[in-house]
Design a protein around this motif. Structure first.
Motif, short mmCIF file in Angstrom:
data_model
loop_
_atom_site.label_atom_id
_atom_site.label_comp_id
_atom_site.label_asym_id
_atom_site.label_seq_id
_atom_site.Cartn_x
_atom_site.Cartn_y
_atom_site.Cartn_z
N VAL A 8 0.86 -1.18 0.00
CA VAL A 8 0.00 0.00 0.00
C VAL A 8 0.89 1.23 0.00
O VAL A 8 1.87 1.31 0.75
N ALA A 9 0.58 2.22 -0.87
CA ALA A 9 1.45 3.38 -1.08
C ALA A 9 1.26 4.45 -0.01
O ALA A 9 0.19 4.56 0.62
N HIS A 10 2.33 5.27 0.18
CA HIS A 10 2.30 6.39 1.11
C HIS A 10 2.59 7.68 0.34
O HIS A 10 3.36 7.70 -0.62
N GLU A 11 2.02 8.78 0.82
CA GLU A 11 2.25 10.08 0.19
C GLU A 11 3.46 10.73 0.83
O GLU A 11 3.36 11.65 1.64
N ILE A 12 4.66 10.24 0.45
CA ILE A 12 5.91 10.80 0.96
C ILE A 12 6.88 10.97 -0.20
O ILE A 12 6.85 10.22 -1.17
N ALA A 13 7.73 11.98 -0.11
CA ALA A 13 8.79 12.23 -1.11
C ALA A 13 8.22 12.26 -2.53
O ALA A 13 8.72 11.61 -3.44
N TYR A 14 7.17 13.06 -2.72
CA TYR A 14 6.52 13.23 -4.02
C TYR A 14 5.94 11.92 -4.56
O TYR A 14 5.76 11.75 -5.77
N SER A 15 5.64 11.01 -3.69
CA SER A 15 5.07 9.73 -4.11
C SER A 15 3.58 9.87 -4.38
O SER A 15 2.88 10.64 -3.71
N SER A 16 3.11 9.11 -5.36
CA SER A 16 1.68 9.09 -5.66
C SER A 16 0.95 8.22 -4.64
O SER A 16 1.30 7.05 -4.47
N PRO A 17 -0.06 8.75 -3.93
CA PRO A 17 -0.79 7.95 -2.94
C PRO A 17 -1.88 7.12 -3.61
O PRO A 17 -2.04 7.13 -4.84
N GLN B 282 -2.07 0.50 -4.64
CA GLN B 282 -1.88 -0.77 -3.94
C GLN B 282 -1.41 -1.81 -4.96
O GLN B 282 -1.55 -1.63 -6.17
N PHE B 283 -0.86 -2.91 -4.46
CA PHE B 283 -0.50 -4.00 -5.37
C PHE B 283 -0.58 -5.35 -4.67
O PHE B 283 -0.44 -5.45 -3.44
N LEU B 284 -0.82 -6.36 -5.47
CA LEU B 284 -0.77 -7.75 -5.05
C LEU B 284 0.26 -8.47 -5.91
O LEU B 284 0.33 -8.22 -7.12
N ALA B 285 1.07 -9.32 -5.31
CA ALA B 285 2.14 -9.99 -6.06
C ALA B 285 2.22 -11.46 -5.65
O ALA B 285 2.03 -11.81 -4.48
N SER C 85 5.83 2.39 -1.29
CA SER C 85 4.85 1.54 -0.62
C SER C 85 5.47 0.77 0.53
O SER C 85 6.65 0.42 0.50
N SER C 86 4.64 0.50 1.53
CA SER C 86 4.95 -0.51 2.52
C SER C 86 4.40 -1.83 2.01
O SER C 86 3.25 -1.90 1.56
N SER C 87 5.22 -2.87 2.06
CA SER C 87 4.79 -4.17 1.54
C SER C 87 4.95 -5.24 2.61
O SER C 87 5.85 -5.17 3.46
N PHE C 88 4.09 -6.23 2.55
CA PHE C 88 4.09 -7.33 3.50
C PHE C 88 4.10 -8.63 2.71
O PHE C 88 3.25 -8.84 1.83
#
Length: 214
Positions: free
Chosen positions: A62-71, A74-77, A203-206
């Motif tokens: 799930v993405a975060h709005e930090i360092a000009y990142s697009s919020p 999400q992704f599944l892998a 993104s933070s990923s788990f």
């Protein structure tokens, strides 16, 4: 009569001998069973230099709005990894451990914000397993690769992106050859400022995985 007496004595002797050995056999079986239940089998540490690694891996980000990142991304892998343990335990202090080099291939990589974007990724990954010899081994990971998608990710940028990442996790030995892992990672998607519009996605990923060491 003497002949009959001898026969009776012989039969009694055979019965007594048979009973003796049967009784000893039962006692031995019971002792062996108690011994097996009171002393668990040691699983050991499957992560050893020279072993080949095969594994399966599934993750969610799930993405975060930090360092000009697009919020709002999400992704599944889902995919696998192949490589090997390349060193004996080495490193300073608590960082001492076995280094693993693997190629991670995720043929199912679904990235979405409003609509899903389908693609695949591959990553060259270095993983340092700490606490050598233990059944539970924390680890540190770092790697870089590429993500290729059918649509442009982020929108209006590129279908091919670079994916540096890093993280940490914990592995548990399930047997002499198999481990289970859980991992947190910081995952980045961008085209490395090669185009004018380059917002990137942080993104933070788990991740959850199972690996076999052969």
């Amino acid at each position: 009569r003497s002949s009959i007496t001898m026969k009776i004595r012989t039969v009694l002797a055979l019965v007594l001998c048979t009973g003796y050995f049967v009784n000893n056999d039962i006692a031995y079986s019971a002792e062996k069973k108690d011994h097996a239940t009171t002393e668990p089998i040691s699983i050991g540490d499957p992560i050893q230099k020279g072993r080949t690694v095969w594994g399966l891996r599934a993750g969610y980000g799930v993405a975060h709005e930090i360092a000009y990142s697009s919020p709002d991304h999400q992704f599944l892998a889902l995919g696998g990894r192949f490589g090997g343990v390349v060193t004996q335990p080495r490193g300073p202090g608590f960082l001492k451990g076995n280094l693993e080099l693997t190629l991670e291939v995720l043929p199912v990589f679904v990235h979405y914000d409003d609509d899903p974007d389908y693609g695949a990724s591959f990553t060259l990954l270095l993983r340092q397993y700490l606490s050598p010899g233990s059944r539970w081994r924390p680890f540190l990971s770092i790697g870089a690769g590429a993500f290729m998608s059918l649509d442009r990710v982020p929108e209006a940028t590129s279908r091919v992106n670079l994916t540096p990442l890093g993280g940490f996790g914990l592995s548990m030995a399930h047997s002499q050859r198999t481990i289970f892992t859980v991992e947190y990672g910081y995952h980045h998607i961008s085209i490395a400022n090669t185009v004018e519009l380059n917002p990137g996605i942080n993104s933070s990923s788990f991740h959850f995985g199972v690996s076999m060491f052969l």
